[in-house]
Structures are given as structure tokens and as C-alpha cells.
Design an enzyme around this catalytic site. Structure first.
Site, PDB file in Angstrom:
ATOM      1  N   GLU A  30      -1.099  -5.771   8.607  1.00  0.00           N
ATOM      2  CA  GLU A  30      -0.271  -5.138   9.642  1.00  0.00           C
ATOM      3  C   GLU A  30      -0.786  -5.498  11.032  1.00  0.00           C
ATOM      4  O   GLU A  30      -1.989  -5.675  11.232  1.00  0.00           O
ATOM      5  CB  GLU A  30      -0.302  -3.609   9.480  1.00  0.00           C
ATOM      6  N   GLU A  48       9.583  -4.232  10.107  1.00  0.00           N
ATOM      7  CA  GLU A  48       9.930  -2.915   9.549  1.00  0.00           C
ATOM      8  C   GLU A  48      10.507  -1.997  10.620  1.00  0.00           C
ATOM      9  O   GLU A  48       9.909  -1.809  11.689  1.00  0.00           O
ATOM     10  CB  GLU A  48       8.683  -2.273   8.903  1.00  0.00           C
ATOM     11  N   ASP A  64       0.835  -1.202   0.000  1.00  0.00           N
ATOM     12  CA  ASP A  64       0.000   0.000   0.000  1.00  0.00           C
ATOM     13  C   ASP A  64       0.873   1.257   0.000  1.00  0.00           C
ATOM     14  O   ASP A  64       0.370   2.379  -0.063  1.00  0.00           O
ATOM     15  CB  ASP A  64      -1.016  -0.002   1.155  1.00  0.00           C
ATOM     16  N   SER A  65       2.212   1.051   0.025  1.00  0.00           N
ATOM     17  CA  SER A  65       3.127   2.180  -0.194  1.00  0.00           C
ATOM     18  C   SER A  65       2.859   2.802  -1.561  1.00  0.00           C
ATOM     19  O   SER A  65       3.319   3.907  -1.845  1.00  0.00           O
ATOM     20  CB  SER A  65       4.581   1.714  -0.101  1.00  0.00           C
ATOM     21  N   ASP A 114      -1.272  -6.181  -0.363  1.00  0.00           N
ATOM     22  CA  ASP A 114      -1.336  -5.530   0.949  1.00  0.00           C
ATOM     23  C   ASP A 114      -2.783  -5.144   1.252  1.00  0.00           C
ATOM     24  O   ASP A 114      -3.418  -4.441   0.451  1.00  0.00           O
ATOM     25  CB  ASP A 114      -0.479  -4.254   0.880  1.00  0.00           C
ATOM     26  N   LYS A 121      -1.161  -9.413   2.874  1.00  0.00           N
ATOM     27  CA  LYS A 121      -0.369  -8.970   4.021  1.00  0.00           C
ATOM     28  C   LYS A 121      -1.248  -8.116   4.928  1.00  0.00           C
ATOM     29  O   LYS A 121      -2.051  -7.311   4.443  1.00  0.00           O
ATOM     30  CB  LYS A 121       0.859  -8.170   3.573  1.00  0.00           C
TER      31      LYS A 121
HETATM   32  O1  KIV Z   1       3.518  -1.122   1.588  1.00  0.00           O
HETATM   33  C1  KIV Z   1       4.693  -1.516   1.570  1.00  0.00           C
HETATM   34  O2  KIV Z   1       5.449  -1.283   0.639  1.00  0.00           O
HETATM   35  C2  KIV Z   1       5.138  -2.296   2.709  1.00  0.00           C
HETATM   36  C3  KIV Z   1       6.582  -2.677   2.757  1.00  0.00           C
HETATM   37  C4  KIV Z   1       7.404  -1.501   3.079  1.00  0.00           C
HETATM   38  C5  KIV Z   1       6.829  -3.790   3.695  1.00  0.00           C
HETATM   39  O3  KIV Z   1       4.379  -2.597   3.566  1.00  0.00           O
END
Ligand code: KIV
Length: 303
Positions: free
Chosen positions: A122, A189, A52-53, A91, A120
Site C-alpha cells: 500500500e 481503491e 490482508d482483507s 498482500d 502488494k
Molecule cells: O486486502 C484486500 O483484499 C485488498 C483488495 C481490496 C485490493 O487489498
């Protein structure tokens, strides 16, 4: 068996477990679009995270909190289309897994509609029940502890986690909870290197570090950081290329050639049969006497 008849198979979470068991450090990278996914796949990287970055690096948001399910699905689909070897982990965006029911519904969309193989999530202890629900439903989950960017409004700012005795204890408990809930891997992280190494030694699943030192079972980097696409690089990242410089030079060159009239040239121009045009314009070959015949892409070649 010839190279051509070899069937390409997608990496599965079982393959990731095998790499881990064999002591291979797992290189992981984010990708958000079709061409980047193609390159990451070609480089033989076994695991792609559609992080989600993307909110910050692709969409220009200030935090990942702004990213929606629809945006994540759109980009995950492109990454799946661009790759055929890497395991694709999508994510789960902010609030998409607030309850186990939401998590089931939304992770199902990633696997069923977008073609990802895992998701993924969190959070450590706070997300354990949700992870367990998904794993029981047949959805592989990657955990994520330490700095969890979706919690930025609670954390206050991006900083290393786990430096104090109390924080380190909590993080260790978080890692164990994620493992016990059935996650196949866990992102660590922004943790001090020694703590990440200690967590790694105590787990039976791979730890994938970002800003957590070399003692993890693998590493993950945001693809734009490692390719040098942005103007700022985080301290934990290594720039393997300067795409910002390369792309800027290319764009400036294109602009200069266009302004000078040197692009497109003969090699980039398609021609038609001159007699056809002469006929349309009502002129004879004698009207063009003295003109140099134009050179260009041969008539029988497609662009
Ligand atoms: O969203 C993302 O890119 C991440 C990574 C930095 C692990 O969660």
C-alpha cells in the site's frame, strides 16, 4: 497435443502485461484458502490476491491492521496449493514493509517459503523507494493507492479518496511514482470513476480497480462479497451468488435430518459382513429371523 499432455503453466507478470497490451480487462479476485483458490483457478481468473482483507472476512478482526505475517503466510501457502494457473500476489501486512530491509525480508518469505509470485504494497510516493528495492531484487510488486485500509487510523474512516482538487493531484502523483518505481500493476481503491479513468489513461501499467468504476484496466473484488457469503455487501460490489442463503439452507437441512434420524441413510452407511458380527456377538442367523437385511454401501467400495 492432447488436452491431457498439455502442461499447465502459472500466469506470470509478463502474461499480465500481455493481457493489458491486448486490451483484455484483468479480472482479479481475493482468495484465502485452498478450496476457493481451486474454484477461482478453474474459473480461469488470471490473478489471485491473498489480501490482508482476510483479517476481516476470514479471521473476524475489525481492521487489516491486526493481520500478522504468520497469518498471511499460512493462507498464502493454502492458496498456492489450491491453484496452478493464476498468478498469486500476497498482500504485505501492516508494518511488514516499514523499511526497505523489512520489505525485502518479508516479501522474500512470501516468494521463497509460501510460493507466491508477487507481493502488494500500500502507498504511493511514500512506498516508492520500497517498491524500487523489491523490484531490483527480482520481486514483482503490485501497488495500491486511494483508500489504503492499513492507514485506517490516519484516514479516520473508510471513504472515497481523491474528490478534492488537492487529493486528486496527490493521487495522480502517487500513481506515477508507483509506476516509476517499477510496479507491474496498481490497485485503485475507492476513487471517483473519472479520476480512476484519468489515472488509467496516464499509466503504462494496468490499473486494477475496486470501487473505482469501469475505466480501469481490470477489476478486483473480495471473493466473499461477490459470492454473497457475508451478510453485508459494499456498494461497489455485485453479488454473483447468495452463498450465505445456500449454505444456511444446507446447514439447516443437515440439522433437521440429523435430529429426525434420516441422516445418515443407507447410501451413507458402511456395512460389514453380518456373519462376522454374529460370531462376535455370539448369535446365530436364527436370532435375526424376521429382521430385514440392512442395505448400505457395498462392502467392496471405499468411502
Ligand atoms: O486486502 C484486500 O483484499 C485488498 C483488495 C481490496 C485490493 O487489498
Amino acid at each position: 497435443m492432447s488436452a491431457q499432455s498439455e502442461t499447465v503453466r502459472r500466469t506470470s507478470v509478463v502474461d499480465i502485461a500481455r493481457l493489458y497490451a491486448d486490451g483484455v480487462r484483468i479480472a482479479t479476485v481475493t482468495a484465502y484458502d485452498y478450496p476457493t483458490a481451486q474454484l477461482v483457478d478453474e474459473a480461469g481468473i488470471p490473478l489471485i490476491l491473498v489480501g490482508d482483507s482476510l483479517g476481516q472476512v476470514m479471521l473476524g478482526y475489525d481492521t487489516t491492521v491486526r493481520v500478522s505475517m504468520e497469518e498471511m503466510l499460512h493462507h498464502t501457502k493454502a492458496v498456492v496449493r489450491g491453484s496452478n494457473r493464476a498468478l498469486i500476489v500476497a498482500d504485505m501486512p501492516f508494518l511488514s514493509y516499514a523499511t526497505p530491509e523489512d520489505a525485502l525480508e518479508n516479501s522474500g518469505r512470501f516468494l521463497r517459503d509460501a510460493g507466491a509470485q508477487a507481493v502488494k504494497i500500500e502507498g504511493g510516493i511514500r512506498s516508492a523507494r520500497t517498491i524500487e528495492t523489491l523490484v531490483r531484487a527480482g520481486i514483482p510488486v503490485m501497488g495500491h493507492i486511494g483508500l489504503t485500509p492499513q492507514a485506517i487510523n490516519t484516514l479516520g474512516r473508510v471513504r472515497v479518496q481523491g474528490r478534492s482538487r488537492e487529493q486528486a493531484r496527490v493521487l495522480l502523483a502517487d500513481a506515477l511514482a508507483v509506476q516509476e518505481a517499477g510496479a507491474f500493476a496498481i490497485v485503485l481503491e475507492l476513487l471517483p470513476g473519472q479520476l480512476a479513468e484519468a489515472v488509467t489513461e496516464r499509466l503504462r501499467i494496468p490499473t486494477i480497480g475496486i470501487g473505482a468504476g469501469a475505466g480501469c484496466s481490470g477489476q478486483i473484488q473480495v471473493v466473499t462479497d461477490l459470492l454473497g457469503l457475508g451478510t453485508w455487501t459494499p456498494r461497489h460490489a455485485r453479488k454473483y451468488a447468495d452463498l450465505h442463503g445456500v449454505i444456511l439452507e444446507a446447514l439447516r437441512g443437515y440439522r433437521a435430518d440429523t435430529e429426525a434420524g434420516t441422516f445418515p441413510g443407507n447410501a451413507e452407511t458402511v456395512l460389514m459382513d453380518q456373519t462376522v458380527l454374529d460370531e462376535v456377538l455370539g448369535r446365530g442367523a436364527q436370532d435375526r429371523a424376521g429382521e430385514t437385511p440392512a442395505a448400505g454401501i457395498p462392502l467392496d467400495r471405499d468411502l
